[in-house]
Every structure is written in C-alpha cells, then in structure tokens.
Design a protein around this motif. Sequence first.
Motif, PDB file in Angstrom:
ATOM      1  N   PHE A   8       0.778  -1.150   0.144  1.00  0.00           N
ATOM      2  CA  PHE A   8      -0.223   0.178  -0.066  1.00  0.00           C
ATOM      3  C   PHE A   8       0.665   0.902  -0.060  1.00  0.00           C
ATOM      4  CE2 PHE A   8      -1.358   3.491   2.694  1.00  0.00           C
ATOM      5  CZ  PHE A   8      -3.094   3.819   1.389  1.00  0.00           C
ATOM      6  N   TYR A  79      -2.663  10.347  11.149  1.00  0.00           N
ATOM      7  CA  TYR A  79      -3.757   9.187   9.587  1.00  0.00           C
ATOM      8  C   TYR A  79      -4.346   9.512   9.023  1.00  0.00           C
ATOM      9  CZ  TYR A  79      -7.398   6.179   7.924  1.00  0.00           C
ATOM     10  OH  TYR A  79      -7.956   6.200   6.999  1.00  0.00           O
ATOM     11  N   GLY A 150      -8.574   1.413  13.488  1.00  0.00           N
ATOM     12  CA  GLY A 150      -7.609   0.785  12.092  1.00  0.00           C
ATOM     13  C   GLY A 150      -6.692   0.789  12.703  1.00  0.00           C
ATOM     14  N   ASP A 151      -5.482   0.135  11.468  1.00  0.00           N
ATOM     15  CA  ASP A 151      -4.504  -0.848  11.996  1.00  0.00           C
ATOM     16  C   ASP A 151      -3.803  -0.160  11.721  1.00  0.00           C
ATOM     17  OD1 ASP A 151      -2.305  -1.977  11.307  1.00  0.00           O
ATOM     18  OD2 ASP A 151      -3.381  -3.667  10.692  1.00  0.00           O
ATOM     19  N   ARG A 153      -1.103   0.580  10.896  1.00  0.00           N
ATOM     20  CA  ARG A 153      -0.227   0.891  10.178  1.00  0.00           C
ATOM     21  C   ARG A 153      -0.178   2.234   9.550  1.00  0.00           C
ATOM     22  NH1 ARG A 153      -1.585  -4.338   6.696  1.00  0.00           N
ATOM     23  NH2 ARG A 153      -1.505  -4.576   8.437  1.00  0.00           N
ATOM     24  N   HIS A 154      -0.811   2.220   9.585  1.00  0.00           N
ATOM     25  CA  HIS A 154      -1.781   3.841   8.748  1.00  0.00           C
ATOM     26  C   HIS A 154      -1.841   4.699   8.932  1.00  0.00           C
ATOM     27  CE1 HIS A 154      -3.019   1.010   5.719  1.00  0.00           C
ATOM     28  NE2 HIS A 154      -3.782   0.665   5.984  1.00  0.00           N
TER      29      HIS A 154
END
Lengths: 182, 551
Positions: A8, A79, A150-151, A153-154
């Motif tokens: 991504f 984010y 949310g995850d 990683r973002h």
Amino acid sequence: MPSVCTGFWRAPEVRRRTILAAGASVAVAGSLIGLTRGRAAGPWRFFTPPEARTVDAICEQFIPGDRDPGAKFAGVVNYIDIQLTRAFRKHRQAYRKGLAEVDSASLAKFGKPFADLPPDRQSDVLRGIEANSKAFFELILAHTCQGFYGDPRHGGNRHMVSWKMVGLPYPPVRGRQHYEGA
Amino acid sequence: MTLRHVNAVIVGAGAGGGMVAKELATAGLSVVLLERGKWYSAADCRKDDLYNQRTSVLGAKFGPDEERNPRVLVDARGRETIVPPSDGAYSNNAACVGGGTFSYGAQAWRYLEKDFRMRSTYGAVEGSTLEDWPIGYQDLEPFYEKVEWEMGVSGDDTGNIFKAPRRKPLPMPPLPPGKEHQILQPAASRLGLHPFHIPMLRNSVPYNGRRSCMRCRWCVGFACEVNARTGTHNTVIPTALATGNCELRTGCMTREILLDSAGKATGVAYFDADNRLQRQTADLVIVSAGAVESARLLLNTRHRLFPNGLGNRHDWVGRNLQGHSYSGANGLFDHDTFDDVGPGASIAICDYNHGNPGLAGGGMLANEFIRLPYHFATAMPPWVPRWGLEQKEFIRNYYKRTVVIFGPVQEIPVFDARVQVDPKVKDAWGIPVARLSGGRHPHTVEIGRFLAGKAEAWLKEAGAMRTWTRIPGRSLSGGQHQAGTCRMGNDPQSSVVNRDCQLHDVDNIYVIDASVHVTNGGFNPALTILANAARASANLLRAWKGSKAIA
C-alpha cells in the motif's frame, strides 16, 4: 505465477506512473489539478502546524481520552495527514477549507482559534459545524473513526490503544499460532 | 499483432470464467483466460482492516486499480458522479484471479426450487420484470453436487426442512459451532424455526490437498492465509492450467469482441499488461466479467448488425441490475458473545425465504461474520450519539456483546436499474465506462423490513436486551452479488441469452456469470454461478463439433 501485490505504501506513485506511461487521460485524475502542493513547512506532510493542532483538537472531541486514551494519543491526526498524501488526496481541498471554517466559527463565537478553546466550547463549535458544514463534518468524523479503530500501520491507533480498549487479543491473526502448533 | 488462434477465449477469471476454463480445457479445447486483475496469493496480502474487499476506505485491495477504472453513477435526481472502485456506489466486485471468490465469505448456497419460478409462484409485480428462469432447480442439481464435491463444501443442512432435494450430502462436516451459534441455535428452535449449519466453500477438514480453516477473525474481505477457503483461484483455475490447454493472462483489459461481417465472433481485442493492444482470435468467446462489466463489454461491441451493442437488439443488455438487499438487525447482550473464533457466520434459517404473507419472496437469515473494531464502529445504534465520550463508552462496553443477523433479500428486478456505457467518460485505455442508474423496487424494501423484524425477534429470543434494524432503501443495488444484466430466457425479445447461456443473436458467444440470473435467490450467489457455469459448459461441449463448428 502469482504476481506480487504492490504494498500500500508505494501504490500511489506506481499508479501515477502507470497512467502516464499509458498516455491515458482518466477523468478522475482531473480532480488532482488545481490543488495546492500540500507540503507544508513543519513536521506534517499536508497540514500546516496550526491546521494539525486544529485537527488534533477536533479528533479528540470526537473520541476523547478517559480511562483509555483518546484520538490525540492514538495519533489520529497523523493518520489523516498521511492519507491526505495518498488515498485521501481528493479531500485536500475539503480539509483546507473546512479547517479554516472551524477556526473562523470559533473566532467569531469565542474570539479564539479552535485549539485554544476549553473542551465544552470546542464541542459547542463542532455542533455548529455539524449543522452548517455537514459534508466536512462527516468526512473528518469518518476519518477519525478510521484512524482510531483501524490498523496502526496507517499512522493512527498508536500502540493499538483502541484494540486494547475493546479487549481484542493479540496477535491480530488469531488462530495462526495454534494452527501452526506453536 | 495476432496471437495463436485458440478454441475459446474467456473474459474474466472469476467464479464463472474459472469454472468454464477448467471444463473446456479438461475436455481438450485450447483456452485463453483473460483477467484484468492480478493473481494474488495469501502471502501477498497483509490483513488490513481499512484496505480490503469489504472495507475499502483506503482503496479496493483486490482491484480494479483505483485511478484507471472509473464508473459513472446517476442518482435518483439525475445527478452524475464519477466514482472510483473504492466508493460504495461503484458496485465493485474484486478484479483478480478468482474474482469475488478470492476474498468472499464463501457461503455456498443452492437456490430453492421457487427461486427459479418467481413469476409462477408470485405472479406479476407492478413495476417489475419478475420472471421465471428458463431452467429449473432440477437442471442445476447435478451441477450443484458436482461443484460441492469437486471444489469442496462443508456444512450440514439436514436441519433445513425447506431445502430442495439433494442426492448427496455435503462432502465435509461443518466447523464446530462458535459462541453465537450456541446462543442462536436454541433460540431459533424455541421459536419453531429450523436452524442449521451454513454450507461453505471452506475446508473444515483437509480436502483436495488443501488444509482446513484455522478459524481466524480475518475472513470475509481478506485473502485466506492458509488456503482453506475455496475459490476458483485455488481449485478449477490451477486444474485448467495443469491440463496444458489453458493459458491465463493477467493484467489484460478487454476492449471489445471482434465480429466478422456476418456478425459472428472471431475473438477479442484487449490491452495486455503493458497496455499494448492485442487480438486473440478464437472459435468461441465466453464473457464472464461480472454483471456490470459483462454488460459493458457487450454494449461496447458495436457492429453494423448491432448498432446499439452486441446482443442488444431488444434493449435488454444491462437491464435488471440487481444484487441483494441485506436487511436485518443488531442485538446487544448483557454477556460476551464474542469468542474470536472465525469465520463467525455459521448458523442460518430458510424459514422466511418463501411463503411470507403478502410478500413476493424473502431471504435466508444468518449470523454475520466477525466484526473488526472499525467495522463495528460504523454500525452504531440510532440512540447512541455519533461522537464523544458516550459513543466511545458504547464501543468499549459492547464490542464483544453484539450479535448481528442479516439476510440477502431476493430482489424484485427493475427494468430501469441498469448498466449503460457512458457517452463521455472513458477509462485509462480509452474504453467507455459503465454508467449505472436506477434503483430498487419498493417491494424489495418491504421484504427487507419484514426480514429485519424476524431477525429482531430471533435476537430477542436469544436474550438480546436491545435491538435495532438496518434496511437498505431504494438506491441502486449491485455490489458483490451483482446479477441480472444479461438475462437468460427462451424469448429473444425479452432476454439476452438462451438457456445454454448462448447469445440469442450470435451463436459462438456465451455469457457465463451472474449476469444471466433472471432473479438472484435469497442467498449468496457463488455456488449457483459455479453450478450454472458447469452446466453451460457441459451443454457447450455437447454442441461442440470442433474448431469453427458449434451446432
């Protein structure tokens, strides 16, 4: 052979190059034209430092810290800032304009920028935004929710605070361990 | 540039196309399978709750590419919007090898007998093109069985007294029931309902050389980590390739079907992975691109004999776009219902598929897959504020204390719910894009309201303290269960393909995917797409007389 799925993080640049190589004109790409470059002086990718402060304060109103950390600690502004250079590029204008509106509403009503108001006055201003600038309100509310739940990683959900809050056990792929007999 | 001539070129490597490729290649035909997306493996796809097939807020993980594939949506007021694949209004289904079956929840339903005879059962519905299928359940039964055993379905529907007759049981037992199942099963029985284990294209035990489900929470919308979930990408497509008769080409976007002066298909023109225009000639062209893209491909194929698009002499191509109007209810409990044992969905009832007073049909009801935290936060009850401490408190207290029961309402088809090609907007290859317009029939919403009420009653019997319903409105349907746009029928004036899925107008072109569904059942459609693809392939092979000769 299975082709490698582009990660991504690198996807947007790759996509843009593909389009140029194809010499193609996609109608949606037109939405990128005419937007500010976005790279501001300071630590942020898109936001100016005052904008980031405002976003941080708005998000914290949406998901306040209590016995569990809120949006500020979770880094929801991070984010949103990251995604505004990626999947949310089309929302840049909406943020620039929407944040300016939040501050001008705040100044008009209480004589201070939004981030400098006490929490009860901030929620007062936000209720006005909810009524008068519905589209921007919905946008940043949805993004806050993504950044918090949310995850990590973002860029949001720092230390998986929201997952810990709801009691979702680690590891995220539950089952893998007992499946592998570990 | 012209490529080596083959017997069949198939557009789309999803459920339908994958199955056809295997049947034809196994029978000895030379096949080229074109897929616009990629061939992923589980290792390529990290689990990501914001970037997957079901939650696409950061993009459509399994394609198509966000910027190269726009569509135009026309809303109820006639306003046009250009939408990317990650937008809910786009009606996306995954564009990759396996199509929807790569990342779906894998429910493997046989439609019921009445699902093929909706018009005969309920009569005409005003404002609807409700019709019977030209085939019946008995025509599909042997192929349902073939798919269940060849690909592998687990589950146990012996408790389903409403099911259509089957000759063989399912090849694999169901997964052991999770907590929600244990809560819902006795409640359903107390209500006099007939609960049973959902059939799934999922290994509950090792089967066909693949492992069994490890029951993780990342199921629907994600790649299966251990290849236990079954799609065409890990069954029929590898089988087709292993014959040596089938070549799979990924990253290939089909522009149009090539026709000779007599209107017979000679192959397809497509852009390969390097965006070079290629011509693949073939004796047969099989269109399996999904309900939106299959219709788009036909409409983008213009010819002297078909000025309004291939197969569209009577204006039926792209019509009757439908999906499933998922209606149901959420319930709050005073104890934990969350056991973190995937896939979550496991118990269903068919008590309300048919025979509902005053309603033309209904739908199956089942419990929902595991909700990840972000997904949970998007489905708040109407009495909880949308932001602030109270909302956070609710999520903290109830994340593990909800059960959701939903059902795919069998939609009442609408002629004006349709796919056209847009006169102005083109994709990255210069091909006119799909233009979606129209909406759901009001009766579909009524059936949804009924089903949601039944879901609430079931949840309350199971001990829910409080419930709330969700019923889709009249906006356009489609999405992952998209169907109906190239209707199958006996009358060429009111359908696009015949009962063998062969275009009425051109005998060497077939449409084999959910586009041909006349109605879409009150169930997830994958098993029916697969079974019908196997059936259509068998009929095609019977008619096949060698190159250049289809009887």
